[in-house]
Design an enzyme around this catalytic site. Structure first.
Site, PDB file in Angstrom:
ATOM      1  N   LYS A  22      38.766  23.354  28.109  1.00  0.00           N
ATOM      2  CA  LYS A  22      39.050  22.495  26.959  1.00  0.00           C
ATOM      3  C   LYS A  22      37.884  22.510  25.972  1.00  0.00           C
ATOM      4  O   LYS A  22      38.065  22.658  24.756  1.00  0.00           O
ATOM      5  CB  LYS A  22      39.327  21.070  27.436  1.00  0.00           C
ATOM      6  CG  LYS A  22      39.796  20.124  26.349  1.00  0.00           C
ATOM      7  CD  LYS A  22      40.142  18.745  26.911  1.00  0.00           C
ATOM      8  CE  LYS A  22      41.365  18.808  27.805  1.00  0.00           C
ATOM      9  NZ  LYS A  22      41.803  17.475  28.264  1.00  0.00           N
ATOM     10  N   ARG A  92      37.318  12.881  27.976  1.00  0.00           N
ATOM     11  CA  ARG A  92      38.313  13.676  28.698  1.00  0.00           C
ATOM     12  C   ARG A  92      37.634  14.709  29.590  1.00  0.00           C
ATOM     13  O   ARG A  92      36.611  15.275  29.232  1.00  0.00           O
ATOM     14  CB  ARG A  92      39.234  14.426  27.721  1.00  0.00           C
ATOM     15  CG  ARG A  92      40.047  13.555  26.791  1.00  0.00           C
ATOM     16  CD  ARG A  92      40.779  14.448  25.792  1.00  0.00           C
ATOM     17  NE  ARG A  92      41.443  13.700  24.736  1.00  0.00           N
ATOM     18  CZ  ARG A  92      42.730  13.376  24.734  1.00  0.00           C
ATOM     19  NH1 ARG A  92      43.488  13.755  25.733  1.00  0.00           N
ATOM     20  NH2 ARG A  92      43.258  12.703  23.738  1.00  0.00           N
ATOM     21  N   GLY A 101      46.499  16.956  34.190  1.00  0.00           N
ATOM     22  CA  GLY A 101      46.774  15.644  34.766  1.00  0.00           C
ATOM     23  C   GLY A 101      46.040  15.341  36.049  1.00  0.00           C
ATOM     24  O   GLY A 101      46.203  14.262  36.616  1.00  0.00           O
ATOM     25  N   MET A 103      42.696  15.175  36.587  1.00  0.00           N
ATOM     26  CA  MET A 103      41.481  14.366  36.464  1.00  0.00           C
ATOM     27  C   MET A 103      41.689  13.293  35.392  1.00  0.00           C
ATOM     28  O   MET A 103      42.757  13.171  34.814  1.00  0.00           O
ATOM     29  CB  MET A 103      40.292  15.266  36.165  1.00  0.00           C
ATOM     30  CG  MET A 103      39.904  16.113  37.368  1.00  0.00           C
ATOM     31  SD  MET A 103      38.597  17.279  37.026  1.00  0.00           S
ATOM     32  CE  MET A 103      39.395  18.402  35.909  1.00  0.00           C
ATOM     33  N   ARG A 336      45.085  25.521  24.651  1.00  0.00           N
ATOM     34  CA  ARG A 336      44.747  26.236  25.880  1.00  0.00           C
ATOM     35  C   ARG A 336      45.890  27.201  26.162  1.00  0.00           C
ATOM     36  O   ARG A 336      46.997  27.027  25.644  1.00  0.00           O
ATOM     37  CB  ARG A 336      44.566  25.272  27.054  1.00  0.00           C
ATOM     38  CG  ARG A 336      45.765  24.415  27.357  1.00  0.00           C
ATOM     39  CD  ARG A 336      45.437  23.349  28.388  1.00  0.00           C
ATOM     40  NE  ARG A 336      46.535  22.398  28.548  1.00  0.00           N
ATOM     41  CZ  ARG A 336      46.416  21.220  29.128  1.00  0.00           C
ATOM     42  NH1 ARG A 336      45.259  20.823  29.596  1.00  0.00           N
ATOM     43  NH2 ARG A 336      47.447  20.412  29.239  1.00  0.00           N
ATOM     44  N   HIS A 452      54.198  15.193  32.767  1.00  0.00           N
ATOM     45  CA  HIS A 452      53.429  15.659  33.931  1.00  0.00           C
ATOM     46  C   HIS A 452      54.304  16.431  34.908  1.00  0.00           C
ATOM     47  O   HIS A 452      53.967  17.526  35.356  1.00  0.00           O
ATOM     48  CB  HIS A 452      52.776  14.460  34.625  1.00  0.00           C
ATOM     49  CG  HIS A 452      52.141  14.801  35.940  1.00  0.00           C
ATOM     50  ND1 HIS A 452      52.784  14.619  37.150  1.00  0.00           N
ATOM     51  CD2 HIS A 452      50.942  15.349  36.232  1.00  0.00           C
ATOM     52  CE1 HIS A 452      52.001  15.024  38.111  1.00  0.00           C
ATOM     53  NE2 HIS A 452      50.874  15.467  37.596  1.00  0.00           N
ATOM     54  N   SER A 768      48.889  53.033  60.882  1.00  0.00           N
ATOM     55  CA  SER A 768      49.410  51.860  60.176  1.00  0.00           C
ATOM     56  C   SER A 768      48.698  50.649  60.760  1.00  0.00           C
ATOM     57  O   SER A 768      48.789  50.397  61.964  1.00  0.00           O
ATOM     58  CB  SER A 768      50.929  51.733  60.377  1.00  0.00           C
ATOM     59  OG  SER A 768      51.405  50.577  59.722  1.00  0.00           O
ATOM     60  N   CYS A 836      50.840  47.274  57.458  1.00  0.00           N
ATOM     61  CA  CYS A 836      52.212  46.768  57.565  1.00  0.00           C
ATOM     62  C   CYS A 836      52.276  45.323  58.048  1.00  0.00           C
ATOM     63  O   CYS A 836      53.354  44.806  58.323  1.00  0.00           O
ATOM     64  CB  CYS A 836      53.050  47.664  58.482  1.00  0.00           C
ATOM     65  SG  CYS A 836      52.417  47.730  60.170  1.00  0.00           S
ATOM     66  N   TYR A 856      49.270  53.355  51.447  1.00  0.00           N
ATOM     67  CA  TYR A 856      50.415  52.488  51.128  1.00  0.00           C
ATOM     68  C   TYR A 856      50.226  51.098  51.741  1.00  0.00           C
ATOM     69  O   TYR A 856      49.409  50.888  52.634  1.00  0.00           O
ATOM     70  CB  TYR A 856      51.729  53.109  51.641  1.00  0.00           C
ATOM     71  CG  TYR A 856      51.879  53.156  53.143  1.00  0.00           C
ATOM     72  CD1 TYR A 856      52.445  52.088  53.848  1.00  0.00           C
ATOM     73  CD2 TYR A 856      51.460  54.266  53.882  1.00  0.00           C
ATOM     74  CE1 TYR A 856      52.576  52.126  55.237  1.00  0.00           C
ATOM     75  CE2 TYR A 856      51.590  54.313  55.259  1.00  0.00           C
ATOM     76  CZ  TYR A 856      52.144  53.237  55.933  1.00  0.00           C
ATOM     77  OH  TYR A 856      52.272  53.254  57.291  1.00  0.00           O
TER      78      TYR A 856
END
Length: 891
Positions: A22, A92, A101, A103, A336, A452, A768, A836, A856
């Site tokens: 902010k 703020r 929301g 803090m 933001r 919110h 694998s 995997c 992979y």
């Protein structure tokens, strides 16, 4: 000397780590000349110093704050606490990463019994001045003095009722003065002190409270959910107040430069006439769509549209903008990067590329792979006739069914018990975060599309409906009414967050349809990634779904899942319980036919893509009844049924279960150890594979099988099992006259296999890494026991940074993987390696797999799109790192 406080004119967007998101944006907007109310930012370093000093603001930081306050007073030509021309400020929070929301905020700071008179005289509006003062007392007392807002709301409601008012705007200045006296009495009673009149005391108490809120429960929950580090701290922004509640030429609002739900390139947001900053996001009043501002204030609307376009162009991304209009003058309070759904994120990224704003690689990096899961879930079947109970604002898309609950704690409790719930509230507050996380969806009767509940739900990809005013919610009785219909807690409803509809009962849902933008983005990802992406699939349906999502083969086909079918379990049990070779062969011949059909279905579905088949892995006792349950059955039969055949069979079965019982099955007679002692099982499976290849080839379909031996810890195990498979192949080859080309590899899932990978590679065509078991055997954790008993506490207490079964432990398990790849390729330079375990579908683990040179990753079908994107991001980041390193060397 460290600098802890920065005027807005001293910062820019590059100082986000210091100024918070902010603060950096306020500084950047000031720098580019937007109408930003002036102020200063107390840095995240000051927050960390506050905690290091035992939650005390040091004299050094206090001095910088006072000096910055003087500069603000000079700039605004107002003074904090001056009755004649008072400066009022907002306090703020502003963390490095957006935490909407989570803090605390204090508005109108600087008001007291004297400055309120000055405000009344300066504005010519005593009602506005005293309304602002009572708001400040309530907010300050709640945030700083920890007096529950309920007491203030109760007093306000009682005052309105006594005077016969329906809403706050009907309250006069005198009414507000009466309320203020009552508010101060509440403070004295519950905070055990008088309300502070000194503005500087108010300021420092508020700064401490915002620092404290960095570690409140909801902020900690949110950080854990979003994986935001706890050491960053929050900045605090002190900003001169502007007022949206000074009459009908004033207002406040929140807007997005594009639709955060769909991604449509159209201004999206809401505002309230004659309202103050928090009113829109708090959800106390239902606001108006931003488009209607054009009718109310045409000039302001056009200026706002131009500002939105400028900000989006400057930041090259969709912006979430808070604004206030004070007596016809527009002020931008914040911008933001806007939170958005996965659908919106993809559309925005693709369209920004098409608009020439960003390139493809930037678009790929902007999508969080985890978000893609939002797009792969079901929605309500449109062919089903909907019987709408009520309709609210479609705040976050997606559909959900669940039991109605009315508080966050209950939602969390029921969800832990495996229940699906929908949280229904008049409005949500940041304290409800744990309930929103636990629930399938959230519904509120008040609030708008930027409330919110809406913002948090969209960020999580959960369905949400807001502002459904038809719901008359009775929290005490735990039900809501719509007309004559009453829905009690525990009853099931279905909601559609895309339309805002609420329906009674459970409604059928259908599979998702993926957008053109989604397919385009993944096509770009495929161009960039180096890792192949396969799927874990054990049946033709999953195999087809994997192909649909872009899998290039099956990296793990678990054959034991084919035995779990209720029709097959008796035959598997016959094989296990066989007393003679002939009995066992009879059962195996039946299983061979079934296995062959299974493999045929998968090979056909994969249409020539590689299929890695793992031979039987779990211990045999898993296919037998539970020992304790069987003992109860036998005891009952002994008491009631004498020497019946049923009892004799059950006793025989119980003896076999006892015989096969293991104290630690995970480390017992399973995997290749099973094949070593019972080779006939692996021979049956190998033959089934080769017979299936023959049948599928006859249909003109290419087949690329890969046979994997599980749980090898010593090269001799693989050597013997490899020969067993090859012998089975030769037998079938003689029967069919066909040649079979197939690699034989192993699953590396015990530490010894990784440590001796150079030896094992002599007998393996591929590795694998089964990272689920490798994690268990490396840590010495039983996953089921660990996750159920102590693992969560370890994570909360920061003993472990993350759950190692969800995100690969790169320092420990990762070293074994890296070593296994290195040693294996020293023996066989072209050795194919993959992963995997479940980590194959987790973004940070995929980055690791790319970095250590695997070929992979394999994951569940629904995580294939995530893996494709994460693999592309891994390559882009790697190339960027290489370029940066090369540049540094040149410099």
């Amino acid at each position: 000397m460290n600098k802890f406080v920065y005027m807005f004119s001293e910062g820019n967007s590059e100082k986000k780590e210091t100024l918070g998101g902010k603060g950096a944006n306020l500084a950047e907007m000031t720098r580019i000349g937007l109408p930003v109310p002036y102020g200063f930012t107390i840095s995240t370093e000051a927050c960390n110093a506050y905690y290091n000093d035992g939650k005390t603001i040091s004299s050094e930081v206090k001095f910088e704050i006072v000096e910055s306050l003087k500069k603000l007073e000079e700039k605004t030509n107002k003074k904090l606490g001056d009755p004649a021309n008072p400066l009022l400020v907002s306090v703020r929070s502003g963390a490095v990463h957006s935490m909407p929301g989570m803090m605390d905020t204090v508005l109108n700071l600087g008001m007291n019994d004297e400055t309120v008179k000055g405000m009344a005289e300066l504005t010519g509006n005593p009602r506005f001045a005293y309304d602002s003062y009572r708001r400040f007392i309530q907010m300050f007392s709640d945030v700083v003095l920890h007096v529950d807002g309920f007491y203030f709301e109760q007093l306000l409601e009682e005052t309105r009722e006594a005077k016969g008012y329906d809403s706050d705007p009907e309250m006069s200045a005198e009414d507000w003065q009466e309320v203020i006296k009552g508010y101060k009495n509440i403070v004295k009673k519950h905070a055990k002190r008088t309300f502070p009149e000194d503005p500087k005391e108010q300021l420092f108490l508020s700064i401490s409270a915002v620092f404290d809120s960095w570690n409140n429960q909801r902020a900690i929950v949110y950080r854990r959910l979003q994986k935001i580090p706890g050491h960053l701290g929050t900045a605090v922004n002190i900003q001169s107040m502007v007022f949206g509640n000074m009459g009908n030429d004033s207002g406040t609002g929140v807007a997005f430069t594009r639709n955060p739900s769909t991604g449509e390139a159209k201004l999206y947001g809401e505002y309230l006439i004659n309202a103050q900053g928090e009113d829109v996001v708090a959800g106390i009043r239902t606001p108006q769509p931003i488009a209607t501002l054009e009718n109310d204030m045409p000039a302001v609307y056009q200026q706002f549209v131009d500002t939105c376009n400028l900000l989006e162009k400057h930041y090259q991304d969709m912006q979430d903008i808070e604004f206030t209009v004070e007596r016809g003058q527009l002020f931008i309070l914040q911008t933001r990067t806007g939170k958005r759904t996965a659908e919106a994120a993809i559309r925005i990224a693709v369209e920004l590329v098409q608009e020439g704003v960003i390139n493809k690689n930037e678009a790929l990096l902007r999508i969080d792979p985890d978000q893609l899961n939002q797009l792969l879930h079901r929605r309500i079947d449109d062919s089903y006739e909907r019987k709408q109970l009520a309709k609210g604002l479609p705040a976050s898309p997606g559909a959900a069914t669940g039991q109605v609950v009315f508080n966050a704690d209950e939602a969390e409790r029921l969800a832990k018990d495996g229940k699906k719930v929908i949280l229904v509230r008049p409005e949500t507050t940041p304290d409800d975060i744990h309930g929103i996380v636990a629930a399938q969806a959230t519904v509120t009767s008040r609030g708008g599309m930027t409330s919110h509940a809406a913002v948090v739900a969209r960020g999580m990809g959960k369905a949400c409906i807001c502002g459904c005013e038809a719901l008359k919610i009775d929290l005490k009785s735990q039900h809501f009414k719509v007309g004559n219909t009453t829905i009690n807690q525990g009853e099931v409803i279905t909601i559609d967050g895309s339309t805002g509809e609420i329906m009674v009962g459970e409604i059928p849902m259908i599979e998702p349809q993926l957008s053109d933008e989604f397919q385009m983005l993944l096509a770009w990802a495929d161009e960039e990634r180096k890792l192949d992406v396969r799927a874990n699939a054990d049946n033709p349906e999953d195999a087809k779904k994997a192909l649909e999502f872009g899998a290039e083969g099956i990296g793990l086909c678990r054959t034991e899942h084919m035995f779990m079918d209720t029709n097959r379990i008796p035959i598997v049990q016959d094989m296990i319980l066989a007393e003679t070779y002939e009995e066992r062969e009879k059962a195996l011949s039946k299983l061979l036919i079934m296995q062959q059909e299974d493999f045929e279905g998968i090979f056909e579905a994969m249409q020539g893509s590689p299929v890695t088949i793992r031979l039987l892995d779990p211990p045999l006792h898993e296919f037998l009844p539970d020992k304790e349950e069987l003992l109860v059955e036998v005891t009952k039969l002994q008491l009631t049924n004498g020497n019946s055949k049923e009892l004799i069979d059950k006793e025989h079965l119980l003896r076999k279960v006892h015989q096969l019982h293991e104290f630690n099955p995970m480390l017992g007679h399973r995997g290749c150890r099973l094949g070593m002692i019972h080779p006939e099982i692996y021979i049956m499976q190998a033959k089934a594979i080769f017979y299936a290849i023959t049948k599928v080839r006859q249909k003109g379909i290419d087949v690329k099988p890969e046979i994997m031996i599980p749980l090898v810890g010593h090269v001799n195990e693989l050597k013997e099992m490899r020969q067993l498979v090859m012998n089975a192949g030769l037998q079938v080859q003689e029967e069919t006259g066909q040649n079979y080309n197939y690699p034989i590899g192993t699953m590396i899932e015990v530490p010894r296999a990784a440590l001796t990978a150079d030896q094992i590679a002599k007998e393996a065509d591929f590795f694998s890494f089964g990272t689920n078991d490798l994690t268990q055997t490396t840590f010495g954790y039983s996953r089921d026991d660990a996750e159920g008993k102590f693992l969560q506490a370890y994570i909360e207490d920061k003993v472990l940074p993350e759950n190692p079964f969800a995100s690969l432990d790169q320092e420990g398990v990762g070293k074994l993987v890296e070593m296994g790849v290195k040693l294996g390729r020293e023996t066989k330079p072209g050795l194919k390696t993959g992963i995997c375990g479940e980590h194959g579908g987790e973004k940070s683990s995929i980055q690791f797999c790319h970095d250590v040179g695997l070929d992979y990753v394999s994951c569940s079908p629904y995580r294939v799109p995530l893996a494709r994107l994460a693999a592309a991001q891994a390559n882009i980041k790697n190339e960027h790192k290489q370029f940066t390193n090369k540049l540094q060397v040149q410099i």
